[in-house]
Each structure stands twice: as structure tokens, then as C-alpha cells.
Scaffold this motif. Structure first.
Motif, PDB file in Angstrom:
ATOM      1  N   THR A 277      -5.133   1.193  -8.470  1.00  9.74           N
ATOM      2  CA  THR A 277      -4.140   0.734  -9.031  1.00  9.74           C
ATOM      3  C   THR A 277      -2.963   0.824  -9.526  1.00  9.74           C
ATOM      4  N   ALA A 278      -4.118   1.168 -11.259  1.00  8.23           N
ATOM      5  CA  ALA A 278      -2.930   1.766 -12.509  1.00  8.23           C
ATOM      6  C   ALA A 278      -2.878   3.142 -12.421  1.00  8.23           C
ATOM      7  N   ALA A 279      -4.176   3.583 -11.735  1.00  8.97           N
ATOM      8  CA  ALA A 279      -3.821   5.756 -12.181  1.00  8.97           C
ATOM      9  C   ALA A 279      -2.634   5.861 -11.625  1.00  8.97           C
ATOM     10  N   ALA A 280      -2.190   4.248 -10.178  1.00 10.88           N
ATOM     11  CA  ALA A 280      -0.992   4.900  -8.766  1.00 10.88           C
ATOM     12  C   ALA A 280       0.009   4.430  -9.532  1.00 10.88           C
ATOM     13  N   LYS A 281       0.000   3.387 -10.099  1.00 14.38           N
ATOM     14  CA  LYS A 281       1.813   2.319  -9.694  1.00 14.38           C
ATOM     15  C   LYS A 281       2.101   2.153 -11.179  1.00 14.38           C
ATOM     16  N   LEU A 282       1.014   3.020 -12.533  1.00 20.71           N
ATOM     17  CA  LEU A 282       1.338   1.803 -13.898  1.00 20.71           C
ATOM     18  C   LEU A 282       2.616   2.780 -14.552  1.00 20.71           C
ATOM     19  N   ARG A 283       3.448   2.858 -14.997  1.00 23.83           N
ATOM     20  CA  ARG A 283       4.571   2.803 -15.585  1.00 23.83           C
ATOM     21  C   ARG A 283       5.077   2.118 -17.094  1.00 23.83           C
ATOM     22  N   ARG A 284       6.053   1.848 -16.387  1.00 21.51           N
ATOM     23  CA  ARG A 284       6.692   1.604 -18.551  1.00 21.51           C
ATOM     24  C   ARG A 284       6.459   0.204 -18.615  1.00 21.51           C
ATOM     25  N   VAL A 285       5.433  -0.172 -19.874  1.00 22.39           N
ATOM     26  CA  VAL A 285       5.540  -1.451 -20.116  1.00 22.39           C
ATOM     27  C   VAL A 285       6.351  -1.732 -21.812  1.00 22.39           C
ATOM     28  N   ASP A 286       6.198  -3.135 -21.761  1.00 27.23           N
ATOM     29  CA  ASP A 286       7.330  -3.885 -23.021  1.00 27.23           C
ATOM     30  C   ASP A 286       6.572  -3.864 -24.560  1.00 27.23           C
ATOM     31  N   SER A 287       5.142  -4.293 -23.709  1.00 25.88           N
ATOM     32  CA  SER A 287       4.005  -5.148 -24.960  1.00 25.88           C
ATOM     33  C   SER A 287       2.667  -5.339 -24.296  1.00 25.88           C
ATOM     34  N   GLU A 288       1.691  -5.181 -25.110  1.00 26.30           N
ATOM     35  CA  GLU A 288       0.289  -5.769 -25.148  1.00 26.30           C
ATOM     36  C   GLU A 288       0.787  -6.893 -23.617  1.00 26.30           C
ATOM     37  N   GLU A 289       0.905  -7.353 -23.831  1.00 29.78           N
ATOM     38  CA  GLU A 289       0.748  -8.754 -23.294  1.00 29.78           C
ATOM     39  C   GLU A 289       1.832  -8.484 -22.571  1.00 29.78           C
ATOM     40  N   HIS A 290       2.584  -7.251 -21.883  1.00 29.46           N
ATOM     41  CA  HIS A 290       3.023  -7.500 -20.483  1.00 29.46           C
ATOM     42  C   HIS A 290       2.597  -6.525 -19.828  1.00 29.46           C
ATOM     43  N   LEU A 291       1.752  -5.825 -20.503  1.00 29.95           N
ATOM     44  CA  LEU A 291      -0.001  -4.481 -19.886  1.00 29.95           C
ATOM     45  C   LEU A 291      -0.574  -5.192 -19.471  1.00 29.95           C
ATOM     46  N   TRP A 292      -1.102  -6.187 -20.364  1.00 30.11           N
ATOM     47  CA  TRP A 292      -1.784  -7.469 -19.593  1.00 30.11           C
ATOM     48  C   TRP A 292      -2.059  -7.935 -18.575  1.00 30.11           C
ATOM     49  N   ASN A 293      -0.153  -8.807 -18.534  1.00 30.93           N
ATOM     50  CA  ASN A 293       0.149  -9.600 -17.557  1.00 30.93           C
ATOM     51  C   ASN A 293      -0.447  -8.439 -16.152  1.00 30.93           C
ATOM     52  N   TRP A 294      -0.166  -7.103 -16.263  1.00 29.67           N
ATOM     53  CA  TRP A 294       0.548  -6.386 -15.091  1.00 29.67           C
ATOM     54  C   TRP A 294      -0.676  -6.339 -14.703  1.00 29.67           C
ATOM     55  N   LEU A 295      -2.038  -6.209 -15.255  1.00 30.49           N
ATOM     56  CA  LEU A 295      -3.465  -5.802 -14.729  1.00 30.49           C
ATOM     57  C   LEU A 295      -3.553  -7.067 -13.652  1.00 30.49           C
ATOM     58  N   ALA A 296      -3.487  -8.350 -14.903  1.00 33.18           N
ATOM     59  CA  ALA A 296      -4.117  -9.637 -14.317  1.00 33.18           C
ATOM     60  C   ALA A 296      -3.364  -9.376 -13.074  1.00 33.18           C
ATOM     61  N   ARG A 297      -2.459  -9.490 -12.543  1.00 33.17           N
ATOM     62  CA  ARG A 297      -1.601 -10.231 -11.713  1.00 33.17           C
ATOM     63  C   ARG A 297      -1.700  -8.921 -10.274  1.00 33.17           C
ATOM     64  N   VAL A 298      -2.635  -7.602 -10.444  1.00 31.83           N
ATOM     65  CA  VAL A 298      -2.670  -6.616  -9.369  1.00 31.83           C
ATOM     66  C   VAL A 298      -4.547  -7.190  -9.421  1.00 31.83           C
ATOM     67  N   ALA A 299      -5.372  -8.204 -10.132  1.00 29.79           N
ATOM     68  CA  ALA A 299      -6.832  -8.666 -10.286  1.00 29.79           C
ATOM     69  C   ALA A 299      -6.138  -9.527  -9.440  1.00 29.79           C
ATOM     70  N   ARG A 300      -5.693 -10.600  -9.519  1.00 28.27           N
ATOM     71  CA  ARG A 300      -5.292 -11.315  -8.812  1.00 28.27           C
ATOM     72  C   ARG A 300      -5.017 -11.262  -7.422  1.00 28.27           C
ATOM     73  N   GLN A 301      -3.395 -10.314  -7.273  1.00 27.38           N
ATOM     74  CA  GLN A 301      -3.639  -9.698  -6.014  1.00 27.38           C
ATOM     75  C   GLN A 301      -4.454  -8.713  -5.044  1.00 27.38           C
ATOM     76  N   GLN A 302      -4.917  -8.010  -5.734  1.00 29.38           N
ATOM     77  CA  GLN A 302      -6.846  -7.378  -5.434  1.00 29.38           C
ATOM     78  C   GLN A 302      -7.690  -8.977  -4.935  1.00 29.38           C
ATOM     79  N   LEU A 303      -8.544  -9.634  -5.484  1.00 30.06           N
ATOM     80  CA  LEU A 303      -9.243 -11.009  -5.268  1.00 30.06           C
ATOM     81  C   LEU A 303      -8.145 -11.409  -3.872  1.00 30.06           C
TER      82      LEU A 303
END
Length: 190
Positions: A81-107
Motif C-alpha cells: 500500500t505504501a508503494a502505491a499510495k504513500l504521498r507527502r508527509v509532514d513529519s516522522e510521526e505523521h509517516l509512522w501514524n500513516w503506516l500504523a493506520r494502514v496496518a490497522r486497516q489491513q488487520l
């Protein structure tokens, strides 16, 4: 009898909050990394994977109630999903939160699929009713008798739909009267 006890070294399961504090340099690096992944940079994707895979795996393992296979599948799905949909992030925290949200959705998606699959498997495992061959012939005779008792038009509809496998539209075409052709020179006015 004594059993040999293998000494285990404790490992960190959940990262401490001090490890998650990002610095401005981390934020700028995360922004550049996300932008490079969005452009399709394979080296950036590898860096993203190496940087976040262990952390995402631990999160998926906890959320997946210890199911390692599910956690591995989830992490792989997150990176696809990250390879296909990752775009602009504002911070490292924003990036981690995006990845974690995608993980929760996938689970959540995986749990829903497992529930659906277990329901289907449960129905497939139902035992056959004893004597089904005898009851099938009795049922077939009853259906034939019911068809014979119907009006000819109703029986024709049943046969077209169930035996000839005509669609509703095709059956309607069979039932509709054919349009009559108007005589030459007739304009429809009385």
C-alpha cells in the motif's frame, strides 16, 4: 528428572516513548523519504522498509494477538500500500501514524476475511443427511407433479427460467407481442 533451562535474553516488545520522539532532522528525512517513495525510488522504498518493518511487525503482532503469520502478511500489505499510495508527509510521526493506520486497516480486513471464510468452511463441513439419494428421487417426483399441476403458461415460464436458463429480459421478449408493421403511407393520424 530435570529439564535444561535455556536462558533467554529479554527483548523489547514495545518501544519506549523516548524512542519515538522525532527531531527536526528526522522529520525532514521522513518527508524526503516519503516523497522519494511516491516518485517510485526503489532505494528509498528499501530504506523505508528497513526502517519501519521491525516496528510495524511488532505492532501487527500485538494487534494480531500473537499470530506471526498474520503479522507478516499485514506488514507486507502495508508496504504494498505504501508503494502505491504513500504521498507527502509532514513529519516522522505523521509517516509512522500513516503506516500504523494502514496496518490497522489491513488487520481489520484480514479478520473480516477470516470470519467470512470460517463461516463458509462451517457450512461446507455440514454432514450429508442420511438417505439423500432416496429423498432426492422423492423430491424430483414431487416437483414434476407440481409442474404438471400448473397452468401451461406458468409452467412455460418456470421451464424457460430454470431449465432453458433464459434471463428475465429474454423471457419478457418471448412474452411481448411482436410490433405490427404499419401499412405503407400510413402516418398514424386518424
Amino acid at each position: 528428572m530435570s529439564f535444561p533451562v535455556r536462558e533467554q535474553t529479554p527483548h523489547l516488545i514495545v518501544e519506549s516513548s523516548s524512542a519515538n520522539i522525532s527531531t527536526p532532522g528526522d522529520d525532514a528525512g521522513a518527508c524526503r523519504l516519503a516523497a522519494a517513495v511516491a516518485r517510485g525510488d526503489e532505494a528509498a522504498f528499501r530504506q523505508l522498509y528497513d526502517r519501519y518493518q521491525p516496528r510495524l511487525f511488532r505492532l501487527a503482532l500485538v494487534l494480531g494477538r500473537g499470530d506471526e503469520s498474520l503479522a507478516q502478511d499485514t506488514v507486507q500489505s502495508v508496504f504494498v500500500t505504501a508503494a502505491a499510495k504513500l504521498r507527502r508527509v509532514d513529519s516522522e510521526e505523521h509517516l509512522w501514524n500513516w503506516l500504523a493506520r494502514v496496518a490497522r486497516q489491513q488487520l481489520a480486513k484480514a479478520w473480516r476475511q477470516r470470519n467470512r471464510d470460517s463461516a463458509v468452511v462451517g457450512m461446507a463441513d455440514l454432514p450429508e443427511h442420511p438417505g439423500t439419494t432416496a429423498s432426492d428421487s422423492v423430491l424430483e417426483e414431487s416437483l414434476d407433479a407440481a409442474l404438471q399441476a400448473m397452468d401451461a403458461e406458468e409452467r412455460q415460464l418456470i421451464e424457460w427460467f430454470y431449465f432453458d436458463r433464459l434471463s428475465h429480459q429474454e423471457i419478457a421478449g418471448q412474452l411481448m407481442p411482436r410490433p405490427r408493421r404499419c401499412p405503407a403511407g400510413w402516418n398514424g393520424r386518424a
